[in-house]
Write a protein that holds these residues in place. Sequence first.
Motif, PDB file in Angstrom:
ATOM      1  N   THR A  39       0.838  -1.198   0.000  1.00  0.00           N
ATOM      2  CA  THR A  39       0.000   0.000   0.000  1.00  0.00           C
ATOM      3  C   THR A  39       0.876   1.252   0.000  1.00  0.00           C
ATOM      4  OG1 THR A  39      -1.751  -1.159   1.203  1.00  0.00           O
ATOM      5  CG2 THR A  39      -1.819   1.247   1.219  1.00  0.00           C
TER       6      THR A  39
ATOM      7  N   SER B 172     -10.537   1.640  -5.090  1.00  0.00           N
ATOM      8  CA  SER B 172      -9.795   2.788  -4.576  1.00  0.00           C
ATOM      9  C   SER B 172     -10.628   4.065  -4.667  1.00  0.00           C
ATOM     10  CB  SER B 172      -8.504   2.974  -5.374  1.00  0.00           C
ATOM     11  OG  SER B 172      -7.683   1.829  -5.281  1.00  0.00           O
TER      12      SER B 172
ATOM     13  N   PHE C 221      -1.099   4.108  -8.791  1.00  0.00           N
ATOM     14  CA  PHE C 221      -1.308   3.227  -7.641  1.00  0.00           C
ATOM     15  C   PHE C 221      -1.423   1.773  -8.090  1.00  0.00           C
ATOM     16  CE2 PHE C 221      -4.136   1.105  -4.563  1.00  0.00           C
ATOM     17  CZ  PHE C 221      -3.396   1.286  -3.403  1.00  0.00           C
ATOM     18  N   ASP C 222      -2.247   1.526  -9.099  1.00  0.00           N
ATOM     19  CA  ASP C 222      -2.470   0.152  -9.565  1.00  0.00           C
ATOM     20  C   ASP C 222      -1.182  -0.463 -10.106  1.00  0.00           C
ATOM     21  OD1 ASP C 222      -5.113   0.409  -8.877  1.00  0.00           O
ATOM     22  OD2 ASP C 222      -5.837   0.708 -10.926  1.00  0.00           O
TER      23      ASP C 222
ATOM     24  N   ASN D 205      -6.844  10.256  -1.129  1.00  0.00           N
ATOM     25  CA  ASN D 205      -6.827   8.844  -1.525  1.00  0.00           C
ATOM     26  C   ASN D 205      -7.112   7.970  -0.317  1.00  0.00           C
ATOM     27  OD1 ASN D 205      -3.832   8.013  -0.562  1.00  0.00           O
ATOM     28  ND2 ASN D 205      -3.784  10.032  -1.526  1.00  0.00           N
TER      29      ASN D 205
ATOM     30  N   LYS E 294      -4.751   6.942 -10.155  1.00  0.00           N
ATOM     31  CA  LYS E 294      -5.164   5.549  -9.956  1.00  0.00           C
ATOM     32  C   LYS E 294      -4.247   4.601 -10.721  1.00  0.00           C
ATOM     33  CE  LYS E 294      -9.157   2.437 -10.322  1.00  0.00           C
ATOM     34  NZ  LYS E 294      -8.508   1.395 -11.165  1.00  0.00           N
TER      35      LYS E 294
ATOM     36  N   ILE F 174      -9.967   7.834  -5.033  1.00  0.00           N
ATOM     37  CA  ILE F 174      -8.919   8.779  -5.388  1.00  0.00           C
ATOM     38  C   ILE F 174      -9.590   9.982  -6.035  1.00  0.00           C
ATOM     39  CG2 ILE F 174      -6.825   9.188  -6.739  1.00  0.00           C
ATOM     40  CD1 ILE F 174      -6.345   6.130  -6.645  1.00  0.00           C
TER      41      ILE F 174
ATOM     42  N   VAL G 238      -7.147   4.022   0.153  1.00  0.00           N
ATOM     43  CA  VAL G 238      -6.726   2.885  -0.663  1.00  0.00           C
ATOM     44  C   VAL G 238      -6.176   1.772   0.223  1.00  0.00           C
ATOM     45  CG1 VAL G 238      -6.219   4.311  -2.680  1.00  0.00           C
ATOM     46  CG2 VAL G 238      -4.437   3.942  -0.966  1.00  0.00           C
TER      47      VAL G 238
ATOM     48  N   PRO H  10      -5.699  -4.011  -5.603  1.00  0.00           N
ATOM     49  CA  PRO H  10      -6.335  -3.369  -4.448  1.00  0.00           C
ATOM     50  C   PRO H  10      -7.286  -4.331  -3.726  1.00  0.00           C
ATOM     51  CG  PRO H  10      -6.450  -1.964  -6.396  1.00  0.00           C
ATOM     52  CD  PRO H  10      -5.983  -3.307  -6.859  1.00  0.00           C
TER      53      PRO H  10
END
Length: 410
Positions: free
Chosen positions: A183, A223, A207-208, A251, A204, A225, A253, A219
Amino acid sequence: MMERSFYAGNRARLMETAAPGTLVLFFSDEEIRKSADANYLFYADRNFVYLTGIEQKESVLMLGKDEEGHVWERLYLLPKDAMAERWTGRRLSAEEADAISGIREVRTTLEFEADLGERKQKYRRIGLDLSKCSPSDRDKPGHVLAKKLADADVFDISPAVRALRTIKQPCEIAALREAEKVTGEGILAMMKASRPGMYEYQYKAEFDYALSQHSPCGPGFPSIISAGQNNFCIHYYSYTGQAHDGDMILNDVGAQHDSLMTDVSRGFPCNGKFSDRQKLLYNCALQTSNHLFDIIRPGYSMAEVDGEIRRYNAALLVDAGVLDKAENVGKYMWHGGAHHIGYDVHDVVARPEKVAPGMVFCVDVGIYHEEWGIGFRLEDNCLVTEDGCENLSAAIPRTVEDIEAVMRKI
């Protein structure tokens, strides 16, 4: 992966709560139609996974305690089918299922109806998972079966599982620690890429991508965001907005590891530099969060986690001249500040009166100042220890100085 002894232990502890003459059934659930001939990706029932480690559709767990108190267990899986497996992937063999779950007796689902008919004649009570988040939720296999067994003594076994899930075991805490690291990588990726003009879907994507470098799990939950005014929608999933210079990025997440998931929030300015107003509000949230991690310990009231977050933050906002009086804190704090995490992001547990070692829940401080256009959350994951608590997500930058240092362009 979790050891098979973890799942076997969960089943054993569950059946310790069952009276002699009890039959218990859990279902992994079925696929849900999305549109036309497409289904949503299958997501196994979390109680079923907690008890078996199996994430294959249409599977059934049957547990029994006979009148003498002897416990037995049986797992039912879809039969092997070469054509179906060509399209949708391999189905577990009995040996593979045993290696995961520790259940030696594995049969096919073709045998389930006959076995149930035989067994229900010998057992006085039948426990099914009859939990629902709301009455309008769809009937799951347990609810469907309960209607068919209207003449039997059927009861809801889910409260017993919730009680087990309340206290995390060492292997679960270890899994959460791994999920926290991943994370953190995702949040750092968003911070480092951030710039005015960036779209929410690009955050996003950062992050992914970071999560996908560590495992295929991705995730643990959809999420949240958002940027700027979109931060004032608490559960925002559109990802279509654009961050403008001076906007905060919100965010909320979390990654998952071995089926356990984290839930972390970090607010940061898209341009990498907190304004005076952003810094003022953020430090109120940070001081509140630090205060909670200083006082939470075994025996502390679970309800007071929420209550103390509101009281402490309200006092800080009054002292800062942002809020006129503490009782009006609802103007800027719109939601609660604590929920358990684990196999679900809002973990399905027996919500306790007092916190105890092994519990893991969020300390979540959200401030939403619409007049200033500033909305964010600071959310961390709290593990209760024998003599206090630990912030599992403390390594993810959470002070103004640390966030700005990560985002500083050199």
